[in-house]
Every structure is written in C-alpha cells, then in structure tokens.
Scaffold this motif. Structure first.
Motif, PDB file in Angstrom:
ATOM      1  N   PRO A  40       3.771  -9.838  -4.556  1.00  0.00           N
ATOM      2  CA  PRO A  40       4.825  -8.859  -4.857  1.00  0.00           C
ATOM      3  C   PRO A  40       6.024  -9.435  -5.603  1.00  0.00           C
ATOM      4  CG  PRO A  40       4.990  -9.535  -2.596  1.00  0.00           C
ATOM      5  CD  PRO A  40       3.758 -10.204  -3.160  1.00  0.00           C
ATOM      6  N   ASN A  41       6.217 -10.741  -5.546  1.00  0.00           N
ATOM      7  CA  ASN A  41       7.414 -11.336  -6.135  1.00  0.00           C
ATOM      8  C   ASN A  41       7.202 -11.912  -7.527  1.00  0.00           C
ATOM      9  OD1 ASN A  41       8.862 -10.734  -3.796  1.00  0.00           O
ATOM     10  ND2 ASN A  41       8.125 -12.581  -2.805  1.00  0.00           N
ATOM     11  N   SER A  42       6.024 -11.744  -8.097  1.00  0.00           N
ATOM     12  CA  SER A  42       5.791 -12.265  -9.444  1.00  0.00           C
ATOM     13  C   SER A  42       6.471 -11.350 -10.459  1.00  0.00           C
ATOM     14  CB  SER A  42       4.299 -12.379  -9.732  1.00  0.00           C
ATOM     15  OG  SER A  42       3.730 -11.100  -9.808  1.00  0.00           O
ATOM     16  N   LYS A  43       6.596 -11.820 -11.673  1.00  0.00           N
ATOM     17  CA  LYS A  43       7.193 -11.014 -12.722  1.00  0.00           C
ATOM     18  C   LYS A  43       6.223  -9.898 -13.103  1.00  0.00           C
ATOM     19  CE  LYS A  43       9.536 -11.555 -17.122  1.00  0.00           C
ATOM     20  NZ  LYS A  43       9.869 -12.469 -18.211  1.00  0.00           N
ATOM     21  N   HIS A  44       6.679  -8.661 -13.104  1.00  0.00           N
ATOM     22  CA  HIS A  44       5.854  -7.474 -13.398  1.00  0.00           C
ATOM     23  C   HIS A  44       4.646  -7.387 -12.456  1.00  0.00           C
ATOM     24  CE1 HIS A  44       8.270  -7.109 -16.978  1.00  0.00           C
ATOM     25  NE2 HIS A  44       7.896  -8.311 -17.379  1.00  0.00           N
ATOM     26  N   PRO A  45       4.856  -7.365 -11.156  1.00  0.00           N
ATOM     27  CA  PRO A  45       3.716  -7.390 -10.221  1.00  0.00           C
ATOM     28  C   PRO A  45       2.800  -6.174 -10.321  1.00  0.00           C
ATOM     29  CG  PRO A  45       5.742  -6.901  -9.056  1.00  0.00           C
ATOM     30  CD  PRO A  45       6.131  -7.258 -10.471  1.00  0.00           C
ATOM     31  N   LEU A  46       3.360  -4.993 -10.526  1.00  0.00           N
ATOM     32  CA  LEU A  46       2.523  -3.792 -10.603  1.00  0.00           C
ATOM     33  C   LEU A  46       1.628  -3.834 -11.839  1.00  0.00           C
ATOM     34  CD1 LEU A  46       1.761  -1.060  -9.397  1.00  0.00           C
ATOM     35  CD2 LEU A  46       3.609  -0.048 -10.732  1.00  0.00           C
ATOM     36  N   GLU A  47       2.193  -4.246 -12.957  1.00  0.00           N
ATOM     37  CA  GLU A  47       1.419  -4.325 -14.191  1.00  0.00           C
ATOM     38  C   GLU A  47       0.304  -5.360 -14.083  1.00  0.00           C
ATOM     39  OE1 GLU A  47       4.705  -4.299 -13.984  1.00  0.00           O
ATOM     40  OE2 GLU A  47       5.396  -2.644 -15.227  1.00  0.00           O
ATOM     41  N   LYS A  48       0.638  -6.524 -13.522  1.00  0.00           N
ATOM     42  CA  LYS A  48      -0.370  -7.580 -13.372  1.00  0.00           C
ATOM     43  C   LYS A  48      -1.463  -7.158 -12.410  1.00  0.00           C
ATOM     44  CE  LYS A  48       2.576 -11.528 -14.411  1.00  0.00           C
ATOM     45  NZ  LYS A  48       3.235 -12.711 -13.863  1.00  0.00           N
TER      46      LYS A  48
END
Length: 109
Positions: free
Chosen positions: A53-61
C-alpha cells in the motif's frame, strides 16, 4: 475498511461463480463463463494493493500487475495442449482490472 469489504465481496462472488454456477453454464452464457476471470483479476488487484500500500501509485501498480498476470496465464493456455483459451476470458480479465481501478479511485483508495 473499504479494501477488506471489497476483498470479501470479490472473493465470495468469484467463488460462487467459479465453483457453483460455472459447472451449469452452457456456451451461450458468456458472462457466467468468464465471470471467474473478472472477479479473479479484481481479487488479485486488491491483494497486491493490500500487500504494497505504501509504494508509489499502489492502485495503478496493483491493477497493472494483476491484469498482466492473468493475461499471461490466459495466453499460456493458448500454446499449451489440453488447456482452453478463450478470448472472452481476456476481455473479462481486463474489465475486472478496470472496474477495480475505478472502484478504488471512487472510494479514495
């Protein structure tokens, strides 16, 4: 939380369509035949999003990874003997990923 509710809903619907309804589906019912792919792509998207959840652009990835993983699985079935390839499953997978992405954006995930 919203993620847990969506995860539960996709899990239940995917299980019902894959294990209960799919064995009784005839070839003419495209939606029910490909519904497990739709819900599976959605479910994997939620799982990946929950794990990272804490990565950059998590939903897109999460959406991209889930859809690509499922498309790869479908395309492998095209080349391997004794497996069934279905274009409708590809479409359902992409639609499942898009739906989950839009639901995530609308719910503020």
């Amino acid at each position: 939380s919203v993620k847990i509710k969506l995860l539960g809903i996709c899990s239940v619907i995917g299980l019902v369509t894959a294990k209960i309804m799919r064995p009784f589906v005839n070839v003419e019912n495209v939606f029910l035949d490909s519904a497990p792919n739709f819900f599976s792509a959605s479910l994997f998207c939620l799982i990946f999003f929950t794990i990272y959840p804490n990565s950059k652009h998590p939903l897109e990835k999460a959406t991209l990874f889930s859809v690509l993983l499922h498309l790869l699985y479908e395309l492998i079935q095209f080349v391997l003997p004794y497996f069934t390839f279905d274009v409708n499953d590809l479409i359902a997978t992409v639609l499942g990923g898009i739906t989950m992405y839009l639901l995530g954006k609308l719910s503020g995930i």
